[in-house]
Design an enzyme around this catalytic site. Structure first.
Site, PDB file in Angstrom:
ATOM      1  N   ASP A  18     -43.271 -18.458  -1.275  1.00 40.35           N
ATOM      2  CA  ASP A  18     -42.434 -17.740  -0.314  1.00 40.35           C
ATOM      3  C   ASP A  18     -43.115 -17.645   1.061  1.00 40.35           C
ATOM      4  OD1 ASP A  18     -39.891 -15.620  -1.240  1.00 40.35           O
ATOM      5  OD2 ASP A  18     -40.580 -15.735   0.836  1.00 40.35           O
ATOM      6  N   SER A  68     -35.185 -15.320   2.597  1.00 40.40           N
ATOM      7  CA  SER A  68     -35.369 -15.534   1.161  1.00 40.40           C
ATOM      8  C   SER A  68     -34.054 -15.673   0.415  1.00 40.40           C
ATOM      9  CB  SER A  68     -36.150 -14.372   0.548  1.00 40.40           C
ATOM     10  OG  SER A  68     -37.505 -14.474   0.873  1.00 40.40           O
ATOM     11  N   ARG A 191     -37.079   1.048   9.446  1.00 38.41           N
ATOM     12  CA  ARG A 191     -36.541   0.370   8.249  1.00 38.41           C
ATOM     13  C   ARG A 191     -37.422   0.630   7.025  1.00 38.41           C
ATOM     14  NH1 ARG A 191     -36.547  -6.000   8.631  1.00 38.41           N
ATOM     15  NH2 ARG A 191     -36.880  -5.835   6.378  1.00 38.41           N
ATOM     16  N   LYS A 197     -36.349  -1.159  -0.827  1.00 38.21           N
ATOM     17  CA  LYS A 197     -35.541  -1.700  -1.936  1.00 38.21           C
ATOM     18  C   LYS A 197     -36.285  -1.553  -3.263  1.00 38.21           C
ATOM     19  CE  LYS A 197     -37.257  -6.486  -1.725  1.00 38.21           C
ATOM     20  NZ  LYS A 197     -36.922  -7.913  -1.602  1.00 38.21           N
ATOM     21  N   LYS A 329     -39.922 -10.231  -5.333  1.00 40.77           N
ATOM     22  CA  LYS A 329     -39.153 -11.480  -5.241  1.00 40.77           C
ATOM     23  C   LYS A 329     -38.454 -11.819  -6.557  1.00 40.77           C
ATOM     24  CE  LYS A 329     -40.509 -12.357  -0.991  1.00 40.77           C
ATOM     25  NZ  LYS A 329     -39.615 -12.410   0.161  1.00 40.77           N
ATOM     26  N   ASP A 437     -39.544 -21.405   0.893  1.00 40.97           N
ATOM     27  CA  ASP A 437     -38.113 -21.044   0.999  1.00 40.97           C
ATOM     28  C   ASP A 437     -37.724 -20.834   2.452  1.00 40.97           C
ATOM     29  OD1 ASP A 437     -38.025 -17.443   0.529  1.00 40.97           O
ATOM     30  OD2 ASP A 437     -39.659 -18.712   1.235  1.00 40.97           O
ATOM     31  N   HIS A 459     -39.840 -14.430  10.112  1.00 41.57           N
ATOM     32  CA  HIS A 459     -39.630 -15.795   9.629  1.00 41.57           C
ATOM     33  C   HIS A 459     -39.522 -16.772  10.805  1.00 41.57           C
ATOM     34  CE1 HIS A 459     -37.675 -13.987   5.759  1.00 41.57           C
ATOM     35  NE2 HIS A 459     -38.959 -13.717   5.864  1.00 41.57           N
TER      36      HIS A 459
HETATM   37  O1  LIG Z   1     -38.381  -8.534   3.467  1.00 42.33           O
HETATM   38  C1  LIG Z   1     -37.215  -8.816   3.732  1.00 42.33           C
HETATM   39  O2  LIG Z   1     -36.223  -8.186   3.359  1.00 42.33           O
HETATM   40  C2  LIG Z   1     -36.966 -10.048   4.584  1.00 42.33           C
HETATM   41  C3  LIG Z   1     -37.435  -9.747   5.976  1.00 42.33           C
HETATM   42  O3  LIG Z   1     -36.736  -8.683   6.488  1.00 42.33           O
HETATM   43  O4  LIG Z   1     -37.739 -11.138   4.094  1.00 42.33           O
HETATM   44  P1  LIG Z   1     -37.145 -12.085   2.928  1.00 42.33           P
HETATM   45  O5  LIG Z   1     -35.904 -12.734   3.473  1.00 42.33           O
HETATM   46  O6  LIG Z   1     -38.280 -13.059   2.703  1.00 42.33           O
HETATM   47  O7  LIG Z   1     -36.870 -11.188   1.756  1.00 42.33           O
HETATM   48 MN   LIG Z   2     -38.799 -15.622   1.484  1.00 44.27          MN
HETATM   49 MN   LIG Z   3     -39.685 -12.564   4.219  1.00 45.45          MN
END
Ligand SMILES: O=C(O)[C@@H](CO)OP(=O)(O)O
Ligand SMILES: [Mn+2]
Ligand SMILES: [Mn+2]
Length: 510
Positions: A18, A68, A191, A197, A329, A437, A459
């Site tokens: 990743d 991702s 955030r 999450k 992930k 990715d 990213h």
């Molecule tokens: O961490 C996340 O939510 C995003 C960046 O905001 O990264 P990824 O798309 O790799 O999950």
């Molecule tokens: Mn990613």
């Molecule tokens: Mn990311």
């Protein structure tokens, strides 16, 4: 798909690194600076290429960084998929969003009942979770339908965009409201609180009480809240504007979530709706794009169909796969690779590695990599497993800290893990396909709007390395000069001895 379709193939490992992007060597390229002898050797010795993982190649707007979700969806689908950010922008550009019947009905009800509209979302143009530009369309629609009061609840970023840029976006939000003739910033929060999450509900609840009950540090201006943060834009303390202390959600108000990506806003959305209902209030809520919430939140824009990918083809062919990742992930190698489908198919085994999390991965660049690698090695040793699909999170998750040296370490830990996986693949007669990715760690600084160069953990639009380590020495032909993530599934199916799925537009790379 039938046996006689099968090309010669055998078991393998699909390994997603990743955030593993490719760029020319440079002072901010942590991937290049890291000591990664194993990855260097693999790329030199075996068929490899660069795969496009951003913009139109994967189904994003041109020039948009990869992420991702779309990365793993396209790796699984074997074709580009119109992503939510693209679909929302199209809905705006066509004028449909402003006339969307669900939105018009909500706005007209607020105008008639004199209820307030609350707009909640990440305010930056990072285009990974949200685009502050989408807010202007919602404000214009509210103004057109004469909604009496519009509160904007700002979530600050610092992760998808350079840290220290929240003020710039606050200025933009204020300008958008002025241009629309309606809208006032009511609250500001980082955030890190609002978009957790990982189930840290103590963080989520700060956002719940801020938006629902106007509970937070009182500030004169939103900028004051941003400048008071000791941990950057991501961790701006929950703050309520002094002239918005009445901005809590009243019974009969409306709320539109304007993040187009669900995974980091859904925990807040569910928690807030539970809290509002538990305090005898009814709030009429919509989301810009579809959410995977427990609550049924009507979406203004529907998702693209992502079926017909690897999961369907593996099921049809009876190919057994084990999916492995750590919590950060896990959804990526299951739900997203399967086309936003949470079904655990009979031929699948899902292994979610949990371990000590860390609010700040700078101190723990290794994360839970050893346990993930143990699980990959164990699955690879099982003859009944045809395919292992795993994600090593470190390069991206540590990359998001924006800390260059920690990210170099994350790349080096990843290299050591790859060494173990290469050995496991060789010992079990497996091929190994490694691919990023989207890019992240190969570019760790960015110019901020004020012209200064700042740490950047977001990213990129760079291509990602794609390497195929054959199951036995000498095999494996050269790969095309360039590929895209849509070629991964057809190549995996070919290596397994199967043809690409009929819905796949990508091609086998060897
Ligand atoms: O961490 C996340 O939510 C995003 C960046 O905001 O990264 P990824 O798309 O790799 O999950
Ligand atoms: Mn990613
Ligand atoms: Mn990311």
């Amino acid at each position: 798909m039938t046996a006689q379709d099968a090309a010669p193939g055998g078991p393998g490992i699909l390994l997603v690194l990743d955030g593993w992007g490719h760029a020319q060597p440079g002072a901010d390229n942590a991937v290049d600076a890291a000591r990664t002898p194993v990855l260097d050797e693999l790329t030199r010795r075996h068929p490899s290429t660069l795969a496009d993982a951003s913009g139109e190649a994967v189904g994003l707007l041109p020039g948009t960084v990869g992420n991702s979700e779309i990365g793993h969806m396209v790796i699984g689908a074997g074709r580009p998929l119109p992503y939510d950010s693209l679909l929302v922008q199209q809905h705006i550009d066509s004028g449909e969003l402003r006339e969307n019947p669900r939105l018009v009905a909500l706005l007209d009800a607020l105008a008639a009942g004199v209820g307030a509209l609350h707009l909640v979302g990440l305010c930056s143009d990072g285009q990974i979770h949200a685009n502050v530009g989408h807010l202007s369309e919602l404000l214009a629609a509210a103004a057109a339908r004469r909604v009496p009061r519009v509160w904007i609840h700002v979530i600050t970023d610092g992760r998808d965009v350079a840290d220290g840029t929240a003020d710039t976006y606050l200025t933009q939000v204020t300008a958008l409201a002025a241009a629309a003739g309606t809208g006032q910033i009511a609250s500001v929060i980082g955030r890190g609180y609002a978009m957790d999450k990982a189930g840290n509900l103590e963080l989520t609840d700060k956002a719940v009480h801020l938006v629902a009950d106007a509970v937070g540090a009182e500030v004169n201006t939103a900028s004051e809240a941003v400048h008071a943060s000791e941990r950057g834009d991501e961790w701006v303390a929950p703050s309520i504007l002094r002239d918005a202390t009445a901005a809590g959600i009243a019974d009969g108000d409306g709320l539109v979530w304007f993040n187009f990506r669900s995974d980091r806003i859904q925990q807040l959305a569910d928690r807030l709706l539970d809290h509002v209902a538990a305090t005898a209030r009814t709030v009429h809520t919509l989301s810009l794009a579809q959410y995977d919430t427990r609550a049924d939140i009507p979406a203004l824009v529907q998702r693209a169909d992502a079926s017909g990918g690897l999961a369907d083809e593996l099921t049809a062919a009876g190919v057994r796969s084990v999916r492995i990742a750590e919590a950060e992930k896990f959804e990526h190698v299951t739900y997203y690779v399967n086309g936003r489908d949470s079904t655990v198919r009979s031929v699948e085994e899902h292994i979610r590695i949990t371990g000590p999390g860390a609010p700040d991965y700078r101190a723990r660049p290794e994360m839970n990599l050893d346990q993930v690698t143990d699980a990959v090695v164990e699955a690879a040793a099982r003859p009944g497993v045809d395919l292992v699909i795993a994600n090593l999170a470190n390069i991206d998750v540590v990359g998001h800290t924006g800390d260059y040296s920690a990210t170099v370490k994350a790349c080096e830990h990843t290299d050591a893990a790859v060494a173990r996986i290469v050995t496991a693949a060789a010992q079990s007669g497996r091929w190994l396909l490694l691919v990023g990715d989207h890019g992240n760690a190969e570019k760790m600084t960015k110019q901020a709007p004020d012209g200064t160069t700042r740490p950047y953990g977001g990213h990129t639009t760079h291509p990602v390395p794609l390497v195929v380590v054959p199951s036995h020495e000498g095999a494996g032909t050269a790969l095309p000069e360039r590929a895209t993530l849509a070629d991964v599934a057809p190549t995996v199916l070919h290596l397994l001895g199967h043809k690409p799925g009929s819905a796949m537009t990508g091609r086998p790379l060897l």
